[in-house]
Design a protein around this motif. Sequence first.
Motif, PDB file in Angstrom:
ATOM      1  N   LYS A 298      37.745  40.910  34.590  1.00 48.98           N
ATOM      2  CA  LYS A 298      37.088  40.096  35.614  1.00 48.98           C
ATOM      3  C   LYS A 298      37.880  40.208  36.914  1.00 48.98           C
ATOM      4  CE  LYS A 298      35.346  35.479  36.563  1.00 48.98           C
ATOM      5  NZ  LYS A 298      35.190  34.118  36.056  1.00 48.98           N
ATOM      6  N   TRP A 299      37.261  40.801  37.917  1.00 47.30           N
ATOM      7  CA  TRP A 299      37.871  41.000  39.231  1.00 47.30           C
ATOM      8  C   TRP A 299      36.971  40.396  40.293  1.00 47.30           C
ATOM      9  CZ3 TRP A 299      42.626  43.271  39.617  1.00 47.30           C
ATOM     10  CH2 TRP A 299      43.087  43.953  38.496  1.00 47.30           C
ATOM     11  N   LYS A 300      37.583  39.961  41.385  1.00 47.04           N
ATOM     12  CA  LYS A 300      36.815  39.484  42.537  1.00 47.04           C
ATOM     13  C   LYS A 300      37.498  39.961  43.810  1.00 47.04           C
ATOM     14  CE  LYS A 300      39.205  35.082  42.440  1.00 47.04           C
ATOM     15  NZ  LYS A 300      39.121  33.662  42.338  1.00 47.04           N
TER      16      LYS A 300
ATOM     17  N   LEU B 290      40.844  43.867  45.120  1.00 48.79           N
ATOM     18  CA  LEU B 290      40.333  42.990  44.079  1.00 48.79           C
ATOM     19  C   LEU B 290      41.493  42.210  43.492  1.00 48.79           C
ATOM     20  CD1 LEU B 290      37.997  45.499  42.206  1.00 48.79           C
ATOM     21  CD2 LEU B 290      37.356  43.823  43.935  1.00 48.79           C
ATOM     22  N   LYS B 291      41.155  41.062  42.918  1.00 44.73           N
ATOM     23  CA  LYS B 291      42.179  40.204  42.351  1.00 44.73           C
ATOM     24  C   LYS B 291      41.695  39.698  41.003  1.00 44.73           C
ATOM     25  CE  LYS B 291      44.749  36.056  43.503  1.00 44.73           C
ATOM     26  NZ  LYS B 291      44.986  35.032  44.500  1.00 44.73           N
ATOM     27  N   ASP B 292      42.602  39.739  40.013  1.00 52.55           N
ATOM     28  CA  ASP B 292      42.316  39.070  38.749  1.00 52.55           C
ATOM     29  C   ASP B 292      43.307  37.918  38.635  1.00 52.55           C
ATOM     30  OD1 ASP B 292      44.725  40.226  37.914  1.00 52.55           O
ATOM     31  OD2 ASP B 292      43.848  41.342  36.259  1.00 52.55           O
TER      32      ASP B 292
ATOM     33  N   THR C  25      39.336  39.894  47.354  1.00 56.56           N
ATOM     34  CA  THR C  25      40.366  38.997  47.865  1.00 56.56           C
ATOM     35  C   THR C  25      40.181  38.786  49.358  1.00 56.56           C
ATOM     36  OG1 THR C  25      41.970  40.667  48.496  1.00 56.56           O
ATOM     37  CG2 THR C  25      41.992  39.973  46.204  1.00 56.56           C
TER      38      THR C  25
ATOM     39  N   TYR D 295      30.478  40.653  38.168  1.00 50.39           N
ATOM     40  CA  TYR D 295      31.131  40.571  36.860  1.00 50.39           C
ATOM     41  C   TYR D 295      30.085  40.349  35.777  1.00 50.39           C
ATOM     42  CZ  TYR D 295      33.952  38.863  32.984  1.00 50.39           C
ATOM     43  OH  TYR D 295      34.524  38.680  31.740  1.00 50.39           O
TER      44      TYR D 295
ATOM     45  N   THR E 196      33.650  44.609  35.504  1.00 51.35           N
ATOM     46  CA  THR E 196      33.303  44.325  36.886  1.00 51.35           C
ATOM     47  C   THR E 196      32.670  45.582  37.455  1.00 51.35           C
ATOM     48  OG1 THR E 196      35.101  42.742  37.121  1.00 51.35           O
ATOM     49  CG2 THR E 196      34.211  43.686  39.149  1.00 51.35           C
TER      50      THR E 196
END
Length: 181
Positions: free
Chosen positions: A53-55, A74-76, A57, A32, A39
């Motif tokens: 902003k994603w990350k 991905l999760k926000d 999971t 990010y 991202t």
Amino acid sequence: MRKISLTLILLLFVFYSCNSTDNIIKNTEVEYLQNKDITIIHDFIQPIQIQGKWKKTNYEEEFGNRKRDYFLYLKDDKNILGIYLKTNKTRSNFIDRKKFFDNSISKEIEYLEEIGITYELKTTDNENYQLYKFRSLSRDEFYGLIGFKNRKIFYLSVYNNNLTEKEKEFFLTNLFLNLNT
């Protein structure tokens, strides 16, 4: 949660027959950049930039023991986003962009039909993407987009029961159109 997991497993079967790099999830880094609010997904065919902003999971752990992993989840703050990417192998000898799009999309839809996922076309721009409401074998419904950009095929799906159908359509369409590859 169980409904989502079953749907994700069924989607994995859809793309199991596709040629792709083994263990994409394990080899993929997500970075990010706060100053640009994007991202970057590394180690796909080439880096992809998406807004926000994603990350990663925990779905990556769920599918980590399989021989092939095609999706990156991905999760926000509100959504779970499923991403699958592959090279479009449809010949590009079509002069008419719409004919090329129709031929490419028909090959992708064949994969869905082979395993029994039903679909309803919601919207399309007739040259770049089609948005669908899918129904898995367990009768779970979800929204997904199949799009073509830079000789690549993108499958995007959103998992958020708090969004209306129109909001899901807008989310996926906006995300796809703003992807940088």
